[in-house]
Scaffold this active site. Sequence first.
Site, mmCIF file in Angstrom:
data_model
loop_
_atom_site.group_PDB
_atom_site.id
_atom_site.type_symbol
_atom_site.label_atom_id
_atom_site.label_comp_id
_atom_site.label_asym_id
_atom_site.label_seq_id
_atom_site.Cartn_x
_atom_site.Cartn_y
_atom_site.Cartn_z
ATOM 1 C CB SER A 184 14.985 2.922 13.850
ATOM 2 O OG SER A 184 14.089 2.536 13.397
ATOM 3 C CG ASP B 231 9.080 7.484 16.125
ATOM 4 O OD1 ASP B 231 8.713 7.373 14.952
ATOM 5 O OD2 ASP B 231 10.405 7.091 16.289
ATOM 6 C CG HIS C 50 11.635 7.294 13.139
ATOM 7 N ND1 HIS C 50 11.579 6.506 14.219
ATOM 8 C CD2 HIS C 50 12.700 6.720 12.265
ATOM 9 C CE1 HIS C 50 12.457 5.460 14.113
ATOM 10 N NE2 HIS C 50 12.995 5.395 12.744
#
Length: 709
Positions: free
Chosen positions: A558, A644, A681
């Site tokens: 991320s 995501d 995610h």
Amino acid sequence: MPDTTLTAPDAPQRPFTRTVHGDAVADPYHWMADKADPELIAYLEAENAYTDQETADLGGLTQAIYGELKARTQQTDLSVPSHVTHTDGSSYWYYSRTTEGLDYPSSYRVPATSRDEIPDVTVPPAGEQLVLDAQALAQGHDFFSLGAAQVSPDGRRLAYSLDTTGDERYDLWITDLATGAIVDGPLPRIGGGGAWAGADWFFYTRVDEAWRPFQVWRHHIGGSEPDALVAQESDERFWIGVDDSRDHRWVLIESSSKLTSEVSLVPADEPWAAPRVVSPREQGIDYSVEVARDGLWILHNADAPQFALSRAPLSSSSRREWELVLPEDPRRRLMGVSVYDRAIVVEHRTDGLPGVLILPRDGQGNVGEPQELTFDEVLYDVNADESPDFNTDRFRFSYESLVTPPSVWEYRFDTGQRRLLKQTPVLDDPHFGPYDPAAYVSERLWATGLDGTRIPLSLVRRRDTPVDGTAPGLLYGYGAYESATMPYFAMSRLSLLDRGMVFAIAHVRGGGELGRPWYEGGKELSKPNTFSDFVQAGRLLTSDGHVAPGKLLAEGGSAGGLLIGAAVNLAPDLFRAVHAAVPFVDPLTTILNPDLPLTVMEWEEWGNPITDQAVYETMKAYSPYENVRPVAYPAILITTSLNDTRVEVTEPAKWTARLRDLTTNPDDHPILLKTEMVAGHGGVSGRYKAWRERAFQLAWLLHQVGITA
């Protein structure tokens, strides 16, 4: 050797020019912003096929690591039962059970007669009642994530919500715990959390088109009237959440941006009442509220950058009524507070490590001198676990370190006595044998940033791994949102350490390990510090003998994927290979588009490049995608998910295409993209699928430094 039937996919290019602040930038892969474009799906599928081909020879090592994870994990296991007293006077022990062969746990409860006698639930006890069977709910779904799972204050009902695509939109259901029957729902496509107001009302959130939780709604269980809007957050920098107080007398509605917050209260016995603001929002004032029977306890940064603790009357509506209890300490960042009738428990971070303060209270509610929980290890992670009961003489905390498995402890307020309730077992591995913490050593290192700032690293290795410049190593980093990566235990990491790998965490600026100033030193215009800190940490490892030059690996996900992307642009020759998970690698394009999920909320983290040219230039200078150049990049494994909503699949897909266009050594250092087509995610769901995916990632990293067995 892998078959080479397939060649590396060649993504099509389409003319597009972005012009901002008079700066024209060509972006031939901008077309990937349309996730519904069949050509993008075809490209992702082609990349998956190519990655499968190029990693076919990892099957044996992947299976070995997966087997080690399974062997070391007690797959049929139980959580420590937690005592809960409901508003109807009933008391239960709540716990969860995992079962070998099943991906998801089941939750249970059993009536409690005394909180001093934790029941033995290794064999289902008499009176055991099923609360939630996640395995059954997951049947028929390729992806499964549980959002809310909350028992009503009177213990009669359960509210739970499910996401079966990975996009973090949930459907909410209400069941009767006595019969198991569904009594309400579904409430479709809502936020993940929620709060009970008494036994018959439930508050939940809805998200807007940008995935921002922006509304709180009130639902009457089994009622015929339509749900009512309770609160709406119109400022796009803010998101809204809902919770209830420990004694279930209040519903708390919190609106927060990265820098500012505002909390409102609704009495649970009057759920239709208008929310009452505790203190109106003021730009830069960040506060949270713990509601107790004797007032409000407020953790805040008003005149206290590292946060302080104050108290106020229940009726408080302004911070002028706040009375200071625990003043700011510039070395100590206060993180959270839990209030009980006998003590106040405060979590903090000091000198790069977490801690827990106990503030005793007498019968009149007066607060005594804080007492610090102390530990023997140099590096560790500790968290106070909230007790659901206000009237209690004890609380629990969880403890772990790089070498100590997660443990649950009980602390008595009256005596200060600690009792170990459970430590996660590490079972014998058929090849490596029993786990012995003494066979490993952890230590704190300090790198020097480009501006002279000392950068802490947490490191672990086998005691017999030499520090002579010959060992391979993996460096992990994150460095954003004031999130701290503490020295935690990971079962999968043993498969690296036992093969002679050194593992280190770089606590770079932008994270929260050293408090609010550490965070502010790695955000907005200071963001480049995050990336140079990581590179300096890697250089320390290879210069002081911990890791061999040419055998340093790196990993982050991320915002940590942004870190990895920026680091390989800064120092491509430092790393042999890197893994970037759901990487935020096209940040400027994303933050320039306020219509994308979460963008406006992110401006207080990264700056607003639309209105601020300095922010635009800074972001353009570090954006991984915009700074790929013709150099010899390390081998790069990029993992992402189609659904995501936090980091759109567009970003890693574009980055992959540009890296492959420009890297000068694709044969020796491949660029690989692996996309989960039904996930979000957090990647795949289900523990066995997650273990297998992690085993693949570790096998790929090990293979890059010549470890294939």
